[in-house]
Design a protein around this motif. Structure first.
Motif, short mmCIF file in Angstrom:
data_model
loop_
_atom_site.label_atom_id
_atom_site.label_comp_id
_atom_site.label_asym_id
_atom_site.label_seq_id
_atom_site.Cartn_x
_atom_site.Cartn_y
_atom_site.Cartn_z
N ALA A 86 0.83 -1.20 0.00
CA ALA A 86 0.00 0.00 0.00
C ALA A 86 0.87 1.25 0.00
N ASN A 87 0.21 2.39 -0.32
CA ASN A 87 0.86 3.70 -0.24
C ASN A 87 0.48 4.38 1.06
N PHE A 88 1.41 5.14 1.65
CA PHE A 88 1.11 5.90 2.86
C PHE A 88 2.15 7.00 3.01
N ASP A 89 1.82 8.03 3.79
CA ASP A 89 2.74 9.15 3.96
C ASP A 89 3.59 8.95 5.21
N ILE A 90 4.44 9.93 5.51
CA ILE A 90 5.38 9.83 6.61
C ILE A 90 4.67 9.68 7.94
N PHE A 91 3.51 10.32 8.11
CA PHE A 91 2.81 10.27 9.39
C PHE A 91 2.15 8.91 9.60
N GLU A 92 1.64 8.33 8.53
CA GLU A 92 1.10 6.97 8.63
C GLU A 92 2.22 5.97 8.93
N LEU A 93 3.42 6.20 8.34
CA LEU A 93 4.54 5.32 8.64
C LEU A 93 4.96 5.44 10.11
N ILE A 94 4.98 6.67 10.63
CA ILE A 94 5.31 6.86 12.05
C ILE A 94 4.34 6.07 12.92
N ASN A 95 3.06 6.11 12.58
CA ASN A 95 2.06 5.35 13.33
C ASN A 95 2.31 3.85 13.23
N LYS A 96 2.60 3.36 12.02
CA LYS A 96 2.85 1.93 11.83
C LYS A 96 4.03 1.48 12.68
N MET A 97 5.10 2.29 12.70
CA MET A 97 6.28 1.93 13.48
C MET A 97 5.97 1.94 14.98
N HIS A 98 5.14 2.87 15.40
CA HIS A 98 4.78 2.94 16.81
C HIS A 98 3.94 1.74 17.23
N VAL A 99 3.04 1.30 16.36
CA VAL A 99 2.22 0.12 16.65
C VAL A 99 3.10 -1.12 16.81
N ILE A 100 4.08 -1.27 15.91
CA ILE A 100 4.97 -2.43 16.00
C ILE A 100 5.77 -2.40 17.30
N LYS A 101 6.18 -1.20 17.71
CA LYS A 101 7.02 -1.08 18.91
C LYS A 101 6.23 -1.20 20.20
N THR A 102 5.00 -0.61 20.25
CA THR A 102 4.26 -0.54 21.52
C THR A 102 2.92 -1.26 21.49
N GLY A 103 2.44 -1.57 20.30
CA GLY A 103 1.11 -2.17 20.19
C GLY A 103 -0.01 -1.16 20.25
N GLU A 104 0.31 0.13 20.31
CA GLU A 104 -0.69 1.18 20.42
C GLU A 104 -0.66 2.11 19.22
N GLU A 105 -1.85 2.62 18.84
CA GLU A 105 -1.97 3.53 17.72
C GLU A 105 -1.61 4.96 18.15
N LEU A 106 -1.10 5.74 17.21
CA LEU A 106 -0.92 7.17 17.40
C LEU A 106 -1.98 7.90 16.58
N ASP A 107 -2.55 8.97 17.14
CA ASP A 107 -3.43 9.78 16.30
C ASP A 107 -2.57 10.71 15.45
N LEU A 108 -3.21 11.41 14.52
CA LEU A 108 -2.47 12.23 13.55
C LEU A 108 -1.63 13.29 14.25
N GLU A 109 -2.20 13.97 15.25
CA GLU A 109 -1.45 15.03 15.92
C GLU A 109 -0.22 14.47 16.62
N GLU A 110 -0.31 13.29 17.21
CA GLU A 110 0.84 12.69 17.87
C GLU A 110 1.91 12.31 16.85
N ALA A 111 1.50 11.80 15.70
CA ALA A 111 2.46 11.45 14.65
C ALA A 111 3.16 12.70 14.12
N ILE A 112 2.39 13.78 13.92
CA ILE A 112 2.99 15.04 13.47
C ILE A 112 3.97 15.55 14.51
#
Length: 401
Positions: A86-112
């Motif tokens: 799939a395609n995604f931007d830098i903020f979606e990638l930050i969220n994906k990496m955070h989920v892998i590391k912690t198991g928790e989602e980031l909202d957009l403001e947290e990713a920014i």
């Protein structure tokens, strides 16, 4: 978006997270994306000036995935060619990496906020433009993923007859490893670093019809693998000419591969101190490479992209030389420039294209930027008044990267 340099809080601290995320993405440079992810321990590399590739941290921990996560700067999007698809931007990638590391989602403001408070954000913006580039940071050499050289044995050798007529002999074409890609009828140049590691394979489409479809240059693709070269990160010809450059402590910068090859036939291999920078540009990576080799003088020999001495393109070339000189001067290396103000070479020709006598005359008339400005005192034409030249080369851009 730049950090405040002289006291006060940084813009990162005061950044309004309600701003349109697309406006923020559009302000990112490709360098800031690279620095952000590699700063998190993600392995990656430049494929060229507009593309990056990383290990697939979108669904793996760093160090576990293959290098199949591509970033395309023209769209500001990542594309994963394995698990995500799939395609995604830098903020979606930050969220994906955070989920892998912690198991928790980031909202957009947290990713920014994660990116905004990174060091990469503080240097984001138009830092690639000429004098605005910040070269005060300690230089870190790039790391590359090298291609398997066995692919070269699968391509037939090529002798381009029209190049022989231009003065590039069969022996020189064999020496530089020119190959034929039968599917596109193109001549393919293997690109090596100084130590013969394969960085990519760039093909030049030979037919006019093919150029209309594919462009003049494009990376070789074979068996599903694209051999894209990180063009602004190295110089063509160092594997052959690096020893002479080190011995003579001088280097001549041409735009394209053919000019570097032609030097072999006109001056002889033992006098060839030339390399190609892939267009009318010169990057910090290329400068640092030559500086590390002990080079004391760099001579720029760009094509004559002006029709008349004194026209807007003539002063445009001087302006480019000024910007290169301003960026890299005062670092222990002399900069000289070939400027064919007497127009003894052809329009769009390289200084080497018209044989020894023309090259010899132009070379011995090389000047510093101060000498050029003293002779041509007319005010430089502002960018908005520049005429747009008819460029043949894919990489002929008038920006000192």
């Amino acid at each position: 978006i730049l950090e405040k340099r002289n006291g006060g809080s940084s813009m990162a601290e005061n950044f309004d997270l309600r701003l349109d995320k697309d406006a923020l993405k559009n302000g990112m440079t490709i360098d800031s994306v690279y620095e952000f992810l590699t700063g998190l321990g993600v392995k990656g590399q430049f494929l060229d000036e507009e593309k990056l590739v990383f290990e697939t941290v979108c669904h793996n921990h760093p160090g576990e995935g293959k290098h199949k996560l591509y970033y395309y700067h023209n769209t500001r999007l990542f594309n994963c060619y394995t698990g995500c698809g799939a395609n995604f931007d830098i903020f979606e990638l930050i969220n994906k990496m955070h989920v892998i590391k912690t198991g928790e989602e980031l909202d957009l403001e947290e990713a920014i906020r994660t990116f905004v408070h990174s060091r990469s954000f503080l240097f984001a913006g138009k830092q690639e433009f000429d004098e605005e580039v910040d070269d005060s940071k300690e230089y870190v050499p790039p790391t590359f993923l090298y291609f398997d050289k066995n692919v070269l044995s699968e391509l037939p050798n090529a002798i381009v007859d029209s190049w022989v007529e231009e003065g590039i002999s069969e022996a020189t074409q064999r020496k530089y490893g020119v190959k034929l890609n039968p599917s596109l009828m193109s001549a393919a140049f293997p690109h090596f670093d100084e130590f013969w590691n394969l960085l990519g394979i760039r093909q030049r489409i030979l037919s006019t019809e093919g150029q209309l479809v594919y462009g003049k240059y494009r990376p070789l693709t074979r068996k599903g693998e694209m051999f894209s070269s990180p063009l602004s990160f190295y110089l063509f010809g160092l594997n052959h000419n690096g020893l002479e450059i080190r011995k003579k402590k001088k280097a001549i910068i041409y735009e394209g591969e053919k000019s570097t090859m032609k030097m072999d036939d006109i001056l002889g291999p033992h006098n060839n101190i030339s390399v190609a920078s892939f267009g009318m540009k010169f990057s910090r990576h290329q400068f640092e490479q030559l500086k590390s080799m002990g080079v004391e003088e760099i001579i720029f020999a760009f094509d004559r992209q002006f029709k008349q001495t004194g026209d807007s393109d003539f002063y445009r070339l001087i302006d480019l030389y000024r910007k290169i000189n301003k960026r890299f001067s005062n670092q222990g290396v002399k900069f000289s420039f070939i400027l064919d103000d007497e127009m003894i070479s052809g329009y769009k020709d390289s200084p080497i294209d018209n044989g020894f006598d023309v090259f010899n005359t132009l070379y011995h008339k090389k000047r510093t930027i101060e000498e050029i400005e003293e002779e041509f005192k007319r005010d430089l034409v502002p960018p908005e008044e520049w005429a747009q030249p008819e460029l043949d080369e894919e990489d002929d851009i008038f920006v000192a990267l």
